[in-house]
Design a protein around this motif. Sequence first.
Motif, PDB file in Angstrom:
ATOM      1  N   GLU A   1       1.132  -1.021   0.116  1.00 20.36           N
ATOM      2  CA  GLU A   1      -0.017  -0.173  -0.135  1.00 20.36           C
ATOM      3  C   GLU A   1       0.648   1.117  -0.018  1.00 20.36           C
ATOM      4  O   GLU A   1       0.291   1.846  -0.750  1.00 20.36           O
ATOM      5  CB  GLU A   1      -0.795   0.264   1.320  1.00 20.36           C
ATOM      6  N   ARG A   2       1.881   1.099   1.127  1.00 18.83           N
ATOM      7  CA  ARG A   2       2.258   2.485   0.715  1.00 18.83           C
ATOM      8  C   ARG A   2       3.239   2.149  -0.220  1.00 18.83           C
ATOM      9  O   ARG A   2       3.470   3.926  -0.415  1.00 18.83           O
ATOM     10  CB  ARG A   2       3.678   2.172   1.809  1.00 18.83           C
ATOM     11  N   LEU A   3       4.168   2.050  -0.839  1.00 17.16           N
ATOM     12  CA  LEU A   3       4.706   1.843  -2.438  1.00 17.16           C
ATOM     13  C   LEU A   3       4.246   1.759  -3.716  1.00 17.16           C
ATOM     14  O   LEU A   3       4.502   2.367  -4.393  1.00 17.16           O
ATOM     15  CB  LEU A   3       5.840   0.856  -2.379  1.00 17.16           C
ATOM     16  N   GLY A   4       2.421   0.937  -3.135  1.00 17.72           N
ATOM     17  CA  GLY A   4       2.522   1.301  -4.545  1.00 17.72           C
ATOM     18  C   GLY A   4       2.651  -0.260  -5.741  1.00 17.72           C
ATOM     19  O   GLY A   4       2.295   0.534  -6.579  1.00 17.72           O
ATOM     20  N   MET A   5       3.119  -0.436  -5.118  1.00 21.37           N
ATOM     21  CA  MET A   5       3.940  -1.333  -6.047  1.00 21.37           C
ATOM     22  C   MET A   5       3.962  -3.075  -5.962  1.00 21.37           C
ATOM     23  O   MET A   5       3.384  -2.796  -4.054  1.00 21.37           O
ATOM     24  CB  MET A   5       5.421  -1.216  -6.190  1.00 21.37           C
ATOM     25  N   LEU A  17      10.626  -8.685  -4.647  1.00 18.30           N
ATOM     26  CA  LEU A  17      10.939  -8.741  -6.083  1.00 18.30           C
ATOM     27  C   LEU A  17      11.451  -9.758  -6.403  1.00 18.30           C
ATOM     28  O   LEU A  17      13.005  -9.039  -5.522  1.00 18.30           O
ATOM     29  CB  LEU A  17      10.677  -6.859  -6.702  1.00 18.30           C
ATOM     30  N   THR A  18      11.420 -10.308  -7.222  1.00 18.77           N
ATOM     31  CA  THR A  18      12.633 -11.951  -7.698  1.00 18.77           C
ATOM     32  C   THR A  18      12.905 -11.028  -8.915  1.00 18.77           C
ATOM     33  O   THR A  18      11.535 -11.217  -9.578  1.00 18.77           O
ATOM     34  CB  THR A  18      11.993 -13.230  -7.411  1.00 18.77           C
ATOM     35  N   CYS A  19      14.530 -12.045  -9.531  1.00 15.13           N
ATOM     36  CA  CYS A  19      14.480 -12.057 -10.931  1.00 15.13           C
ATOM     37  C   CYS A  19      15.095 -12.998 -10.827  1.00 15.13           C
ATOM     38  O   CYS A  19      15.987 -12.960 -10.258  1.00 15.13           O
ATOM     39  CB  CYS A  19      14.592 -10.745 -11.309  1.00 15.13           C
ATOM     40  N   ASP A  20      14.669 -13.735 -11.979  1.00 16.09           N
ATOM     41  CA  ASP A  20      15.203 -15.577 -11.737  1.00 16.09           C
ATOM     42  C   ASP A  20      15.292 -15.864 -13.064  1.00 16.09           C
ATOM     43  O   ASP A  20      15.087 -16.980 -13.881  1.00 16.09           O
ATOM     44  CB  ASP A  20      14.338 -16.213 -10.717  1.00 16.09           C
ATOM     45  N   GLN A  21      15.080 -14.849 -14.483  1.00 16.59           N
ATOM     46  CA  GLN A  21      15.282 -14.943 -15.853  1.00 16.59           C
ATOM     47  C   GLN A  21      17.094 -16.185 -16.169  1.00 16.59           C
ATOM     48  O   GLN A  21      17.742 -15.836 -15.293  1.00 16.59           O
ATOM     49  CB  GLN A  21      15.541 -13.510 -16.875  1.00 16.59           C
ATOM     50  N   PRO A  22      16.139 -16.827 -16.511  1.00 13.41           N
ATOM     51  CA  PRO A  22      17.394 -17.912 -16.842  1.00 13.41           C
ATOM     52  C   PRO A  22      19.219 -17.220 -17.840  1.00 13.41           C
ATOM     53  O   PRO A  22      18.321 -16.256 -18.359  1.00 13.41           O
ATOM     54  CB  PRO A  22      16.552 -19.422 -17.843  1.00 13.41           C
ATOM     55  N   ARG A  23      19.368 -17.824 -17.673  1.00 12.33           N
ATOM     56  CA  ARG A  23      21.095 -17.980 -18.252  1.00 12.33           C
ATOM     57  C   ARG A  23      21.565 -16.341 -18.243  1.00 12.33           C
ATOM     58  O   ARG A  23      22.111 -15.684 -19.163  1.00 12.33           O
ATOM     59  CB  ARG A  23      21.025 -18.105 -19.884  1.00 12.33           C
ATOM     60  N   GLN A  24      20.937 -15.236 -17.535  1.00 14.52           N
ATOM     61  CA  GLN A  24      21.402 -14.003 -16.880  1.00 14.52           C
ATOM     62  C   GLN A  24      22.305 -13.753 -16.427  1.00 14.52           C
ATOM     63  O   GLN A  24      22.505 -14.530 -15.384  1.00 14.52           O
ATOM     64  CB  GLN A  24      19.984 -13.694 -17.045  1.00 14.52           C
ATOM     65  N   ARG A  25      23.682 -13.071 -16.084  1.00 16.25           N
ATOM     66  CA  ARG A  25      24.330 -13.004 -14.930  1.00 16.25           C
ATOM     67  C   ARG A  25      24.026 -12.644 -14.252  1.00 16.25           C
ATOM     68  O   ARG A  25      22.746 -11.121 -13.781  1.00 16.25           O
ATOM     69  CB  ARG A  25      25.386 -11.992 -16.057  1.00 16.25           C
TER      70      ARG A  25
END
Length: 158
Positions: free
Chosen positions: A31-35, A60-68
């Motif tokens: 609610e506070r961040l609006g995200m 928040l997570t980023c787990d895209q394959p084959r990314q540095r």
Amino acid sequence: MRVTDCHTDSMRQYARFGFWGDSVSAAAITERLGMEPDKVLVRGSRRANPPRPVQHAWELTCDQPRQRVEDLVAELLGRLAPHLDGIEALATELHTTNTGAATLRIVRNFDTDQDEGSDDDGRPSPGLESQLLGWHLDTNVIAFLHRTRASIDIDEYP
């Protein structure tokens, strides 16, 4: 080498940015961040005494394959950038009241049982895994971490 949806056969890595704490719920942070977060934990939702999980979490997570790693972190920061003022204010408040903290988490899982992908001296061959080894955080990331009072938590597992 076979590639699945989130990892290669011998390596998986991801980056997370979030807030963890005892008193401020993920719903309040949203609610506070609006995200909207990718993941939330509710303190004591699995067991009340002792509470499990031990803290509330908004992630928040980023787990895209084959990314540095640096590309995973850049993806996170890109998503967070429009909300930076709110993130900074919340992080400062949580830090000041000692009720929570912002953290950048980097997790890397290695499958050390595989012999493929190395030369006769045991060094990684130029392949996907060797391109994913090693990482750095540039000055933009350091500035973000400083502004949001975020710590860095790095876990690497065989």
